[in-house]
Write a protein that holds these residues in place. Structure first.
Motif, short mmCIF file in Angstrom:
data_model
loop_
_atom_site.label_atom_id
_atom_site.label_comp_id
_atom_site.label_asym_id
_atom_site.label_seq_id
_atom_site.Cartn_x
_atom_site.Cartn_y
_atom_site.Cartn_z
N ASP A 273 25.07 37.87 44.30
CA ASP A 273 26.17 36.92 44.52
C ASP A 273 26.95 36.76 43.23
OD1 ASP A 273 27.92 34.91 45.14
OD2 ASP A 273 26.42 33.58 46.02
N GLN A 274 28.12 37.42 43.15
CA GLN A 274 28.92 37.37 41.93
C GLN A 274 29.74 36.09 41.80
OE1 GLN A 274 28.71 39.19 39.43
NE2 GLN A 274 27.87 41.17 40.04
N THR A 275 29.67 35.23 42.80
CA THR A 275 30.40 33.96 42.69
C THR A 275 29.57 32.89 41.98
OG1 THR A 275 29.60 33.10 44.83
CG2 THR A 275 31.59 34.47 44.85
N ARG B 258 32.36 51.79 45.31
CA ARG B 258 33.49 51.15 44.62
C ARG B 258 34.17 50.19 45.61
NH1 ARG B 258 36.03 52.48 40.09
NH2 ARG B 258 34.96 54.50 40.06
N VAL B 259 34.28 48.92 45.20
CA VAL B 259 34.88 47.91 46.07
C VAL B 259 35.95 47.15 45.30
CG1 VAL B 259 32.77 47.65 47.44
CG2 VAL B 259 33.16 46.15 45.48
N LYS C 150 35.01 46.68 41.40
CA LYS C 150 33.63 46.74 40.92
C LYS C 150 32.93 47.93 41.58
CE LYS C 150 29.95 44.72 38.94
NZ LYS C 150 29.81 44.40 37.50
N VAL C 151 32.08 48.62 40.80
CA VAL C 151 31.19 49.64 41.37
C VAL C 151 29.81 49.00 41.50
CG1 VAL C 151 30.11 51.88 41.04
CG2 VAL C 151 32.50 51.54 40.37
N ILE C 152 29.35 48.86 42.73
CA ILE C 152 28.08 48.18 42.96
C ILE C 152 26.96 49.21 43.15
CG2 ILE C 152 29.18 46.13 43.91
CD1 ILE C 152 28.57 47.09 46.70
#
Length: 948
Positions: free
Chosen positions: A264-266, A354-355, A397-399
């Protein structure tokens, strides 16, 4: 002349490995030499890369054995040694290898660093952090580290090394591995060491008891590390884990081997936390928490603060790294409206995507092995969620997952707008085994099978040889490992990989009074069975046969004995071993119940158990003989003979008839020479296959020995028929249904491509891929044998088949790279090429050659021929020769119905007219002419009908 594959204790340039208790053993191979044999070898070890500070010099040793040149050499902790090999050939060539190295780990050196942990209440995975700044000019720096369950080390934000899933999987209650990294350049610049921890096999749900979110071995994340800095003036500084380290929280909120990962990047940054020092058992005892022993009845908080039970040990595991990187072949829009990537290959690993989505967007990724009716499906993974959930923080971002892996071909993605194939990359993860063997044939489906088995091996070689890489299992099943070990070792260099697994096996046996658990590491599975547990004896013996290094027998000898003694105690005076539960011929198709989802085969389990008891005792006797243990050799040889006699007494008639009338039962009788009437046993086996339309019914026990035993008993054509069968059940049938790896069951998919069962159904399960051992040994002819362990001398006897047309391949043995290529020129003529490596020899057999073939004395292949065997040394040999029996069959009305039905073209063109598809079983071995004469007048047109 070039020296290659230079290794120390079967490792290439090892950094921080446990190098074992025996002497250092150096091995090498040679290629592109003019000479045929080694004249001498000279090994030198130095303290420096330019080889000026010589610490050891063997001199020109004419007895040096390239399979394992053992020396007495005292090593010091944390020290890098350099070595070169000078080699001369009998053609007076001399070459010196480039400098190699081996670097010792901490060995018996005490740790300055302490085990540390963190507060367990916070779900976000921790970074353990320490600032590091060099005080002087840095000469070298090393990071020694172990993090439980899993760890990734970073210098600032850059990953240290290229490994994944460290410190790997083993019996953590007995030992935990630490890894060594060269961080010289990082320490020179200074920065922040950040070590991210996850759950993994240690602290996540794993194993058959994994019904809730807790670890079998522990729940707390624990770390021990030391950065050892050596300055230019020779002084050292050690920065070890202690109370000065701090905790920063990542945005990984969940990670599990089975269920995937959630990020969770938030989430906002949290305040830095202090670490918690783990306490020793003595410290806990002093605090009144335990009696100082490793007990299980203390409270969970105290357990979380304990140092790990297992002894901290230098690594055995090969690195698990990214190998193939692949783009999706297609983005599928399914009938259900799903977006699914098709990777085109079933494999094990992770991915990058990649998103570029708005903050708060939820991306959900799921993996599966097969589509159902064109739609995404993964119910055969049982409770494993096999997913990745990512809450976007905004921006591009590349996850990529950190602490999990997936077994997959298909990837369902939701939450990504404008999804494109070029944004997704599949990353194949597996242990860094060198894959050196290959095979190509003139049959497209067989070539696909070779690929399927290789990919199955890669996907199930993620540190532990597992049964499958995708569902809620992924465990080191001993039976699967045992039957596949020869195939694996034809494909690649497996010694170090299996050494680690066998070491782990014995640690389990120590706690189980010699019993070998069904899975290693056992993760609480404390049951055992024949064939599975016999891996303790069979795998070390296979390694000895392939490598010729008796050290593996020395390392595992107590394990091997302990297993046989465990059986002996259980067997007692009333054959108790026959009567406990055994898997038997697991997943064979001949159970009398006839159920499609049946797991037990039709061969009596006690019969199999008693045979493998005797076979394991015999292997222990052979190992004892190799190791010079004469009393043990005598004892276990007598035990083996006695138990084989008991098998014959119980399961064979007085005339030598085997009373276990199944394919597997008779194959075992022939393999182990149990029948006093071999001809009768062979005939019984032929009739069983005939009655089953020459199709297999064997399972995990019978299938691996099936084709080799048939070939050894004059039924090589039947072995080829089984390999090339395109109908159910068979390997090529799976391929026609879309398989890119080998299935667990012969009927994993039905004819419409539907999963036949979700209870136990893996589409990446390499056990049945062990047929490739037969391809290496009998199609190409590489007959690895215990009479010549290590393949310095090899019997080479390829066999030909018209439908295969041609075959070529290599076996990069411990002695060097053998190559064979054959091609059928016409129905009576074959061309053959054989390459024998430097300092090796071979006995080459030309299958079915006419007598005058050997008269060509101009051909070096025939310089030394005795009884049809060509004795040759190193070199390349070629011959085109005629065979006595035509390789292409001709068919006529004198052919049997079975022979006619084996030819697809005849069935297609004349099957309906001749009624071939309607003939009853009892007519299968009658000729068409006999049938017509017996039941009707032979039609005029058939009297002279010959079909090619």
């Amino acid at each position: 002349m070039e020296i290659y594959a230079l290794q120390v204790n079967h490792l290439s340039n090892p950094l921080g490995y446990a190098l074992g208790k025996g002497k250092l053993s150096f091995s090498w191979k040679v290629k592109e030499a003019k000479g045929k044999a080694q004249k001498y070898a000279r090994l030198r070890i130095a303290a420096d890369e330019v080889m000026q500070e010589i610490l050891f010099d063997s001199g020109e040793d004419r007895e040096a054995n390239s399979l394992g040149y053992k020396i007495d050499f005292k090593t010091e902790p944390r020290t890098r040694y350099y070595w070169t090999l000078e080699l001369a050939s009998d053609a007076d060539e001399v070459t010196v290898s480039a400098p190699q190295f081996f670097e010792t780990a901490k060995m018996d050196e005490a740790w300055i660093g302490r085990w540390i942990t963190c507060a367990a209440e916070q779900a976000r995975h921790p970074y353990f952090v320490q600032d590091i700044a060099a005080k002087e000019e840095v000469a070298k720096a090393r990071l020694y580290v172990c993090g439980l369950g899993l760890y990734e080390a970073y210098w600032n934000d850059e990953k240290i090394g290229n490994e994944y899933l460290t410190p790997y999987q083993n019996n953590y209650n007995r030992w935990v591995q630490y890894q060594t990294y060269d961080v010289t350049e990082q320490v020179k610049d200074g920065g922040k060491l950040r070590i991210l921890l996850g759950n993994g096999w240690y602290g996540g749900r794993f194993g058959f008891s994994a019904h809730e979110e807790k670890g079998y071995f522990g729940n707390a994340k624990k770390l021990i590390a030391e950065v050892v800095v050596t300055y230019a003036d020779g002084t050292e500084e050690i920065i070890g884990t202690d109370e000065t380290w701090q905790i920063e929280r990542s945005r990984i909120t969940y990670a599990s081997i089975y269920d995937g990962e959630q990020v969770d990047q938030t989430l906002e940054d949290l305040a830095v936390e202090p670490v918690i020092l783990c306490r020793t058992f003595e410290e806990l005892a002093a605090a009144g928490k335990t009696d100082g022993q490793m007990v299980d009845d203390i409270s969970q908080p105290e357990k979380d603060e304990q140092i790990p039970r297992g002894h901290l040990t230098a690594r055995y595991s090969l690195p698990v790294v990214v190998h193939e990187q692949m783009q999706p072949q297609e983005l599928i829009h399914t009938p259900k409206g799903e977006e699914v990537f098709d990777m085109g290959q079933n494999f094990a690993g992770i991915f990058t995507l990649r998103v570029h989505e708005a903050r708060g967007t939820k991306i959900h990724i799921q993996t599966g092995e097969v589509l159902q009716d064109g739609c995404f499906y993964n119910e055969n993974l049982r409770t494993a969620k096999s997913e990745y959930i990512y809450i976007c923080g905004g921006g591009e971002k590349v996850i990529q997952p950190h602490f999990t892996f997936y077994g997959y071909r298909y990837v369902k993605v939701t939450g990504v707008s404008n999804l494109k194939t070029e944004d997704f990359t599949g990353l194949a993860l597996y242990s860094d085994v060198a894959y050196t063997g290959d095979i190509t044939t003139g049959h497209k489906l067989v070539n696909q099978l070779i690929s399927n088995v290789r990919w199955g091996m890669k996907g199930n070689f993620v540190d532990v040889p597992t049964d499958c890489p995708q569902r809620d299992e992924r465990m080191g099943w001993t039976g699967d490992t045992q039957v596949f070990s020869p195939t694996a070792t034809f494909y690649g260099d497996t010694y170090a990989f299996y050494r680690k697994y066998l070491h782990d096996m014995y640690t389990e046996q120590i706690d189980l009074e010699g019993m070998v658990p069904d899975v290693v590491p056992s993760v609480g599975v404390h049951t055992c069975a024949c064939v599975w547990g016999d891996a303790a004896c069979i795998i070390p013996w296979n390694m000895y046969k392939f490598y010729g290094d008796e050290q593996i027998l020395a390392d595992q000898y107590e394990s091997m004995k302990a297993w046989v003694e465990y059986i002996r105690r259980l067997d007692g005076d009333d054959h108790g071993w026959r009567h406990v539960f055994h898997y038997g011929d697991w997943l064979a198709l001949d159970n009398p119940s006839g159920k499609a989802d049946e797991v037990m085969g039709g061969t009596e389990e006690g019969y199999i158990a008693n045979i493998y008891y005797a076979a394991s005792a015999e292997i222990v006797a052979k190992a004892a003989e190799v190791l010079g243990k004469e009393d043990d050799a005598k004892e276990y040889n007598e035990l083996a003979k006695r138990e084989f006699a008991e098998v014959k007494k119980e399961y064979f008639s007085q005339t030598g008839r085997c009373c276990i009338k199944t394919q597997t039962g008779l194959l075992l009788a022939l393999k182990y020479g149990l029948s006093d009437n071999v001809a009768l046993t062979r005939d019984m086996l032929k009739k069983l296959f005939t009655a089953n339309d020459n199709k297999l019914q064997t399972g995990f026990t019978g299938m691996p020995i099936m084709c080799p035993t048939l070939s050894d008993n004059g039924m090589n054509d039947l072995a080829y028929t089984l390999l090339l069968n395109e109908e159910y059940p068979g390997w090529l049938h799976e391929i026609l249904l879309g398989a890119t790896t080998v299935w667990e069951r012969w009927n994993s998919l039905d004819e419409e491509g539907h999963i036949s069962s979700t209870g136990m159904n893996s589409l990446n399960h390499y056990s049945y891929g062990s047929v490739v051992e037969w391809v290496y040994r009998y199609v190409l002819g590489f007959r690895v044998d215990e009479a010549d362990p290590g393949a310095k001398h090899l019997n080479i006897a390829p066999s030909y088949n018209w439908n295969l047309k041609e075959a070529a391949g290599n076996f990069d043995s411990a002695a060097g790279n053998y190559k064979v290529a054959w091609k059928i020129v016409d129905p009576t003529q074959v061309s053959l090429s054989v390459q024998v490596p430097f300092d090796a020899s071979a006995d080459i057999v030309l299958a079915d050659a006419v007598e005058d073939t050997y008269a060509d004395k101009e051909n070096p292949l025939f310089a030394d021929v005795c009884d049809g065997v060509c004795h040759v040394g190193s070199g390349t040999y070629e011959i085109t020769y005629q065979v006595k029996t035509a390789l292409k069959k001709s068919y006529s009305t004198y052919s049997t119905v079975r022979e006619l039905r084996s030819n697809a073209a005849i069935v297609k063109d004349l099957g309906e007219k001749m009624g071939l598809d309607r003939m009853p079983t009892q007519m299968m071995d009658m000729s068409l002419r006999d049938i017509m004469e017996k039941y009707a007048a032979l039609p005029e047109w058939e009297q002279k009908c010959w079909i090619s």
